[in-house]
Design a protein around this motif. Sequence first.
Motif, PDB file in Angstrom:
ATOM      1  N   MET A   1      13.952  42.693  75.968  1.00 30.69           N
ATOM      2  CA  MET A   1      13.985  43.199  77.339  1.00 30.69           C
ATOM      3  C   MET A   1      14.773  44.493  77.422  1.00 30.69           C
ATOM      4  O   MET A   1      15.696  44.712  76.634  1.00 30.69           O
ATOM      5  N   ARG A   2      14.381  45.298  78.397  1.00 33.21           N
ATOM      6  CA  ARG A   2      15.101  46.519  78.677  1.00 33.21           C
ATOM      7  C   ARG A   2      16.255  46.195  79.612  1.00 33.21           C
ATOM      8  O   ARG A   2      16.273  45.176  80.277  1.00 33.21           O
ATOM      9  N   ASN A   3      17.194  47.109  79.655  1.00 32.28           N
ATOM     10  CA  ASN A   3      18.313  46.921  80.562  1.00 32.28           C
ATOM     11  C   ASN A   3      17.815  46.926  82.013  1.00 32.28           C
ATOM     12  O   ASN A   3      16.993  47.735  82.417  1.00 32.28           O
TER      13      ASN A   3
ATOM     14  N   GLY B   1      16.712  41.742  85.203  1.00 35.07           N
ATOM     15  CA  GLY B   1      16.203  40.586  84.461  1.00 35.07           C
ATOM     16  C   GLY B   1      17.032  40.296  83.208  1.00 35.07           C
ATOM     17  O   GLY B   1      17.380  39.147  82.907  1.00 35.07           O
ATOM     18  N   LYS B   2      17.316  41.328  82.510  1.00 30.44           N
ATOM     19  CA  LYS B   2      18.128  41.139  81.296  1.00 30.44           C
ATOM     20  C   LYS B   2      19.531  40.690  81.642  1.00 30.44           C
ATOM     21  O   LYS B   2      20.121  39.850  80.945  1.00 30.44           O
TER      22      LYS B   2
ATOM     23  N   ALA C   1      20.387  38.847  84.193  1.00 38.16           N
ATOM     24  CA  ALA C   1      20.324  37.428  84.567  1.00 38.16           C
ATOM     25  C   ALA C   1      20.314  36.539  83.321  1.00 38.16           C
ATOM     26  O   ALA C   1      20.999  35.496  83.253  1.00 38.16           O
ATOM     27  N   ILE C   2      19.509  36.944  82.350  1.00 37.16           N
ATOM     28  CA  ILE C   2      19.476  36.174  81.090  1.00 37.16           C
ATOM     29  C   ILE C   2      20.843  36.215  80.401  1.00 37.16           C
ATOM     30  O   ILE C   2      21.315  35.211  79.843  1.00 37.16           O
ATOM     31  N   GLN C   3      21.468  37.350  80.498  1.00 39.56           N
ATOM     32  CA  GLN C   3      22.787  37.492  79.871  1.00 39.56           C
ATOM     33  C   GLN C   3      23.812  36.587  80.549  1.00 39.56           C
ATOM     34  O   GLN C   3      24.662  35.996  79.873  1.00 39.56           O
ATOM     35  N   GLN C   4      23.747  36.440  81.881  1.00 38.91           N
ATOM     36  CA  GLN C   4      24.667  35.560  82.599  1.00 38.91           C
ATOM     37  C   GLN C   4      24.433  34.088  82.200  1.00 38.91           C
ATOM     38  O   GLN C   4      25.384  33.330  82.050  1.00 38.91           O
ATOM     39  N   ARG C   5      23.168  33.712  82.034  1.00 41.87           N
ATOM     40  CA  ARG C   5      22.864  32.346  81.580  1.00 41.87           C
ATOM     41  C   ARG C   5      23.429  32.118  80.176  1.00 41.87           C
ATOM     42  O   ARG C   5      23.969  31.048  79.875  1.00 41.87           O
ATOM     43  N   ALA C   6      23.302  33.117  79.301  1.00 43.40           N
ATOM     44  CA  ALA C   6      23.822  32.991  77.937  1.00 43.40           C
ATOM     45  C   ALA C   6      25.334  32.858  77.953  1.00 43.40           C
ATOM     46  O   ALA C   6      25.906  32.072  77.175  1.00 43.40           O
ATOM     47  N   LEU C   7      26.001  33.570  78.854  1.00 43.57           N
ATOM     48  CA  LEU C   7      27.461  33.484  78.941  1.00 43.57           C
ATOM     49  C   LEU C   7      27.899  32.085  79.406  1.00 43.57           C
ATOM     50  O   LEU C   7      28.865  31.530  78.887  1.00 43.57           O
ATOM     51  N   ARG C   8      27.170  31.535  80.408  1.00 40.15           N
ATOM     52  CA  ARG C   8      27.520  30.177  80.872  1.00 40.15           C
ATOM     53  C   ARG C   8      27.286  29.146  79.751  1.00 40.15           C
ATOM     54  O   ARG C   8      28.077  28.217  79.566  1.00 40.15           O
TER      55      ARG C   8
END
Length: 213
Positions: A52-54, A57-58, A60-67
């Motif tokens: 994904m590009r910055n 959307g990216k 949001a996925i990054q926040q899920r990965a952090l949780r």
Amino acid sequence: MNRIFGSSASKKPKPSLQDAIASTDARVASIEVKVKKLDGELARYKEQMSKMRNGPGKNAIQQRALRTLKQKRLYESQLAQLAQQTFNMENAALTTENMRNTMATVDALQASNKEIKKQYGKINIDKIDDMHDEMEEMLERANEIQESLGRSYAVPDELDEDDLEAELDALQFEEEEEGTSYLADINKVPDFIDEPPLELSETPTHEAMKATG
């Protein structure tokens, strides 16, 4: 009331140390399954973000990965605590087992000590000493008897072999002299005859012929 609800005596016994260790191991296994599942989610999020590009959307996925990563760290912290608890309980169980073995050894030694004292208490050391004294005295008497029976009569204590050989040679010399003198004196006139006997010639005399004529 006790029949309906039960008495306090009917309560389940408290879990033992081994039961606690088994329960902790089960919790560890359950948390490890959850950590493995979170690792799978993190790998999927990472793959998605790499494509994904910055943008929103990216992000949001990054926040899920952090949780997910935060949840994984929490579980890993619990695993570390449970591992330490398991180690402490196993150490305590090992110490308890060692103490039981030590107490069993002490009890066995005490029982053995009592038995030894009981057996040795029946032994009279004075009687043993008296028995040894009697045996020593009997051996001394036996030695005296043997010495008495082996005593020699009119025999010198020490005999010189050279003296014995000289005496033996002297005896042989005397025997030779006695044999020679006996043969030399065979024609000797005995001491009890006053006059020697007349010697008879081989041819008869004239007087003898007359007497016979």
